[in-house]
Scaffold this active site. Structure first.
Site, PDB file in Angstrom:
ATOM      1  N   LYS A 188       0.882  -0.894  -0.131  1.00 19.73           N
ATOM      2  CA  LYS A 188       0.033  -0.052   0.103  1.00 19.73           C
ATOM      3  C   LYS A 188       0.788   1.301  -0.219  1.00 19.73           C
ATOM      4  CE  LYS A 188      -1.965   3.136   2.487  1.00 19.73           C
ATOM      5  NZ  LYS A 188      -1.854   4.102   1.718  1.00 19.73           N
ATOM      6  N   GLY A 241       6.819   4.871   8.486  1.00 19.33           N
ATOM      7  CA  GLY A 241       5.884   6.134   8.202  1.00 19.33           C
ATOM      8  C   GLY A 241       6.069   6.646   9.776  1.00 19.33           C
ATOM      9  N   SER A 242       5.219   7.627   9.967  1.00 16.41           N
ATOM     10  CA  SER A 242       5.154   8.324  11.254  1.00 16.41           C
ATOM     11  C   SER A 242       4.914   7.616  12.434  1.00 16.41           C
ATOM     12  CB  SER A 242       3.796   9.473  11.441  1.00 16.41           C
ATOM     13  OG  SER A 242       2.616   8.770  11.398  1.00 16.41           O
ATOM     14  N   THR A 243       5.318   8.036  13.636  1.00 23.58           N
ATOM     15  CA  THR A 243       5.232   7.283  15.044  1.00 23.58           C
ATOM     16  C   THR A 243       3.704   6.972  15.384  1.00 23.58           C
ATOM     17  OG1 THR A 243       7.457   7.940  15.553  1.00 23.58           O
ATOM     18  CG2 THR A 243       5.807   7.481  17.374  1.00 23.58           C
ATOM     19  N   GLY A 246       2.272   4.455  13.223  1.00 20.42           N
ATOM     20  CA  GLY A 246       2.993   3.145  13.688  1.00 20.42           C
ATOM     21  C   GLY A 246       2.263   2.776  15.140  1.00 20.42           C
ATOM     22  N   GLU A 264       8.899   1.153  11.158  1.00 18.13           N
ATOM     23  CA  GLU A 264       9.923   1.986  11.006  1.00 18.13           C
ATOM     24  C   GLU A 264       9.273   3.368  11.084  1.00 18.13           C
ATOM     25  OE1 GLU A 264      13.030   1.375  10.971  1.00 18.13           O
ATOM     26  OE2 GLU A 264      12.698  -0.990  10.591  1.00 18.13           O
ATOM     27  N   CYS A 299      13.660  10.247   7.231  1.00 22.72           N
ATOM     28  CA  CYS A 299      13.521   9.959   8.690  1.00 22.72           C
ATOM     29  C   CYS A 299      14.830  10.183   9.354  1.00 22.72           C
ATOM     30  CB  CYS A 299      13.050   8.549   8.467  1.00 22.72           C
ATOM     31  SG  CYS A 299      14.210   7.406   7.651  1.00 22.72           S
ATOM     32  N   GLU A 398       9.329  16.053  15.164  1.00 23.56           N
ATOM     33  CA  GLU A 398       9.773  15.739  13.820  1.00 23.56           C
ATOM     34  C   GLU A 398       9.002  16.833  13.059  1.00 23.56           C
ATOM     35  OE1 GLU A 398       8.516  12.276  11.818  1.00 23.56           O
ATOM     36  OE2 GLU A 398      10.514  12.015  11.216  1.00 23.56           O
TER      37      GLU A 398
HETATM   38  P1  NAD Z   1       2.326   8.405   7.788  1.00 24.59           P
HETATM   39  O1  NAD Z   1       2.550   7.764   8.846  1.00 24.59           O
HETATM   40  O2  NAD Z   1       1.201   9.568   7.607  1.00 24.59           O
HETATM   41  O3  NAD Z   1       1.881   7.508   6.572  1.00 24.59           O
HETATM   42  C1  NAD Z   1       2.608   6.247   6.226  1.00 24.59           C
HETATM   43  C2  NAD Z   1       1.500   5.295   5.494  1.00 24.59           C
HETATM   44  O4  NAD Z   1       0.496   4.977   6.362  1.00 24.59           O
HETATM   45  C3  NAD Z   1       0.859   5.740   4.366  1.00 24.59           C
HETATM   46  O5  NAD Z   1       0.889   4.799   3.140  1.00 24.59           O
HETATM   47  C4  NAD Z   1      -0.413   6.088   4.805  1.00 24.59           C
HETATM   48  O6  NAD Z   1      -1.637   6.175   3.826  1.00 24.59           O
HETATM   49  C5  NAD Z   1      -0.556   5.042   5.853  1.00 24.59           C
HETATM   50  N1  NAD Z   1      -1.777   5.141   6.963  1.00 24.59           N
HETATM   51  C6  NAD Z   1      -2.060   6.275   7.410  1.00 24.59           C
HETATM   52  N2  NAD Z   1      -2.948   6.215   8.460  1.00 24.59           N
HETATM   53  C7  NAD Z   1      -3.199   4.775   8.366  1.00 24.59           C
HETATM   54  C8  NAD Z   1      -4.188   3.886   9.233  1.00 24.59           C
HETATM   55  N3  NAD Z   1      -4.805   4.475  10.043  1.00 24.59           N
HETATM   56  N4  NAD Z   1      -4.144   2.502   8.808  1.00 24.59           N
HETATM   57  C9  NAD Z   1      -3.196   2.251   7.891  1.00 24.59           C
HETATM   58  N5  NAD Z   1      -2.391   2.895   7.177  1.00 24.59           N
HETATM   59  C10 NAD Z   1      -2.317   4.263   7.435  1.00 24.59           C
HETATM   60  O7  NAD Z   1       3.728   8.733   7.136  1.00 24.59           O
HETATM   61  P2  NAD Z   1       3.997   9.743   5.894  1.00 24.59           P
HETATM   62  O8  NAD Z   1       3.948  11.240   6.268  1.00 24.59           O
HETATM   63  O9  NAD Z   1       3.961   9.044   4.762  1.00 24.59           O
HETATM   64  O10 NAD Z   1       5.798   9.626   6.204  1.00 24.59           O
HETATM   65  C11 NAD Z   1       6.663  10.415   6.797  1.00 24.59           C
HETATM   66  C12 NAD Z   1       6.872   9.466   8.012  1.00 24.59           C
HETATM   67  O11 NAD Z   1       7.595   8.503   7.671  1.00 24.59           O
HETATM   68  C13 NAD Z   1       7.737  10.549   9.139  1.00 24.59           C
HETATM   69  O12 NAD Z   1       7.664  10.404  10.257  1.00 24.59           O
HETATM   70  C14 NAD Z   1       9.261   9.595   8.686  1.00 24.59           C
HETATM   71  O13 NAD Z   1      10.252   9.980   9.738  1.00 24.59           O
HETATM   72  C15 NAD Z   1       8.884   8.285   8.586  1.00 24.59           C
HETATM   73  N6  NAD Z   1       9.827   7.550   7.901  1.00 24.59           N
HETATM   74  C16 NAD Z   1      10.437   6.596   8.605  1.00 24.59           C
HETATM   75  C17 NAD Z   1      11.629   5.793   8.026  1.00 24.59           C
HETATM   76  C18 NAD Z   1      12.378   4.730   8.671  1.00 24.59           C
HETATM   77  O14 NAD Z   1      12.905   3.819   7.922  1.00 24.59           O
HETATM   78  N7  NAD Z   1      12.272   4.759   9.913  1.00 24.59           N
HETATM   79  C19 NAD Z   1      11.775   6.014   6.712  1.00 24.59           C
HETATM   80  C20 NAD Z   1      11.026   7.043   5.743  1.00 24.59           C
HETATM   81  C21 NAD Z   1       9.990   7.717   6.670  1.00 24.59           C
END
Ligand code: NAD
Length: 495
Positions: A188, A241-243, A246, A264, A299, A398
């Site tokens: 996804k 994605g975001s904490t 997560g 992550e 990130c 962040e």
């Molecule tokens: P996000 O958490 O908003 O979204 C990430 C993914 O999760 C997207 O595909 C989104 O559609 C999905 N998502 C959102 N809500 C959801 C839900 N309720 N159920 C299931 N899926 C859902 O993050 P973002 O804005 O896309 O990315 C930025 C974040 O990612 C930052 O916090 C960054 O630090 C982190 N990141 C971490 C790493 C790592 O390896 N640690 C790498 C890249 C980015």
């Protein structure tokens, strides 16, 4: 290629907009779509299928069936390897198109997409493919009248939910090891950057990855993402994605079927400059690139610069000089270093943090504003705050944009305390010529990766992931292959 040539290529692209389920491209069952916007100019690229729970159901069914009949899991590793190597070769063949998709979809400079994203994605698939037929199981040392096997088996149906900042690379960090170990995968992509994932699907099909083994569901997190996270027949959620999200996914796993969860998440990484750094000029150049690369949407962005007070003033001047080289421009121009923010919402969020920094009393040294408004795109000038106190929000939260916070310190101990004063623990760096101080600092820093006299050193052989609220599990390396498997103990009684 020149900017005009890249623009011509972009004009010729046939953008896939449909989901990929069971080996076929299909519209969302509801017929719904969402707008996919080019952040360089705010213009519509295409409308993309907005999948929801009904599409998730079909994809899970296809992935489960492909897993159960063992068309992939039951294939000898050496044959899975061959197909995955073909997939990697196709990624290399289509490098320009993949790089272009990243640039028009999320605003990163085409030079970066060509030099890093597209080749790193192919390399990741190839590395995992090459590793899989060198992975041995174990025989336990037990009594003579038994044969005790410890074997690794694929987990089953893996849902990979990924962000928009490195759409291809983040997807391949999940796909590579999950597919190599024999799982079925549902990817996804972020609703902000779905295009390269759909191209991946086409290339996987062309490579001969069997139908149902790899599926792609574009759409929003709260609809299709949530449906995957809550699904009783998804065995594993692997997420970047975001904490905040997560944590929510961990709850979904608990409320549904206790699926395996690998998160992550975010970071607020400290970069410690000691006065005995071997090359302070290099440290200053890297301090700038480590926050401005990919518009700060990284990130592991080195967003907290901690500088020893006895060199601080001169060092900050040097960082400023290097920051002037990071000029915002159209990301499709190969000369551009700093592209567009992924969308209007992300730009607004970063500008909001800049206002907070000003109100909190930090000293704005550079930038702090939207630029290139006439383009219709979403650009923020490289921004530097000095005199940032640890209780300020710009120090703690962040921002995910090109915003650097600078804080002074006197002793290494103080620097370590400042560095660890965060709910995150993704990456950290220390710059010093003293080996003992470097080792002591790297041991004391609570982060998944510590860089000594560099930022961003890494390789497919090295695990990547975070301590604390930066996540659990690791991407890349042999550890990632292990995490997509279950351990099975088989005790064979001999007569
Ligand atoms: P996000 O958490 O908003 O979204 C990430 C993914 O999760 C997207 O595909 C989104 O559609 C999905 N998502 C959102 N809500 C959801 C839900 N309720 N159920 C299931 N899926 C859902 O993050 P973002 O804005 O896309 O990315 C930025 C974040 O990612 C930052 O916090 C960054 O630090 C982190 N990141 C971490 C790493 C790592 O390896 N640690 C790498 C890249 C980015």
């Amino acid at each position: 290629m020149s900017m005009a040539e890249w623009e011509a290529r972009a004009g010729e692209l046939e953008l896939e907009w449909r989901a990929f389920i069971d080996g076929r491209f299909v519209a969302a069952q509801s017929g719904a779509t969402f707008d996919c916007i080019n952040p360089a100019n705010g213009q519509l690229l295409t409308k993309v299928a907005a999948c929801d729970a009904a599409d998730a159901e079909l994809a899970v069914e296809a992935a489960r069936w492909a897993f159960t009949d063992r068309r992939w899991a039951g294939m000898a590793p050496k044959y899975r390897k061959q197909l995955l190597l073909r997939f990697a070769a196709l990624l290399r063949e289509h490098q320009e198109e993949l790089a272009l998709l990243e640039t028009i979809d999320m605003g990163k400079p085409i030079g970066d997409a060509m030099n890093y994203d597209a080749p790193a994605a192919a390399n990741c698939i190839a590395w995992n493919a090459e590793a899989i037929d060198k992975f041995y199981d174990q025989v336990a040392p037990v009594e003579e009248d038994a044969l005790a096997l410890v074997t690794r088996e694929p987990i089953g149906v893996v849902a990979a939910i990924v962000p928009w900042n490195f759409p291809l690379v983040m997807a391949c960090w999940k796909l590579g090891p999950a597919l190599a170990t024999g799982n079925s995968v549902i990817l996804k992509p972020s609703e902000k950057s779905p295009l390269s994932a759909l191209k991946l699907a086409a290339l996987a099909k062309q490579a001969g990855i069997p139908d149902g083994v790899f599926n792609v569901l574009p759409g929003f997190g709260h609809t299709v993402g949530e449906a995957l996270a809550m699904h009783m027949d998804v065995d594993c959620i692997t997420f970047t994605g975001s904490t905040r999200v997560g944590k929510h996914l961990l709850e979904c796993a608990g409320k549904s079927n206790l699926k395996r969860t690998f998160m992550e998440c975010g970071g607020k990484s400290p970069n410690i400059i000691l006065s005995d750094a071997p090359d302070l000029d290099l440290a200053a150049r890297v301090a700038a690139s480590a926050i401005f690369y990919n518009q700060g949407e990284v990130c592991t962005a080195a967003s907290r610069l901690l500088v020893q007070n006895n060199i601080k003033s001169a060092f900050v001047d040097r960082v400023l000089e290097y920051a002037y080289d990071w000029v915002c421009d159209n990301p499709i121009d190969p000369a551009t270093r700093l592209g567009a923010m992924v969308d209007a919402a992300q730009m607004k969020q970063v500008l909001n943090y800049i206002e907070i920094g000003k109100q909190e009393g930090a000293t704005l040294l550079l930038g702090g504003e939207q630029v290139l408004r006439e383009s219709g795109g979403y650009y923020i000038a490289p921004t530097i705050f000095d005199d940032v106190h640890p209780n300020m929000r710009i120090y703690r939260e962040e921002i995910f944009g090109p915003v650097l916070s600078i804080t002074g310190f006197d002793t290494l101990e103080e620097a370590i305390n400042l560095a660890n004063d965060s709910c995150y623990g993704l990456a950290a760096a220390v710059w010093t010529a003293d080996l003992t101080r470097a080792v002591k600092a790297s041991r004391a820093l609570r982060a998944g990766t510590v860089f000594v006299n560099n930022w961003d050193g890494g390789d497919m052989t090295m695990p990547f992931g975070g301590y604390k609220q930066s996540g659990n599990g690791r991407d890349k390396s042999i550890h990632a292959l292990e995490k997509y498997t279950e351990l099975k103990s088989t005790w064979i009684q001999l007569t």
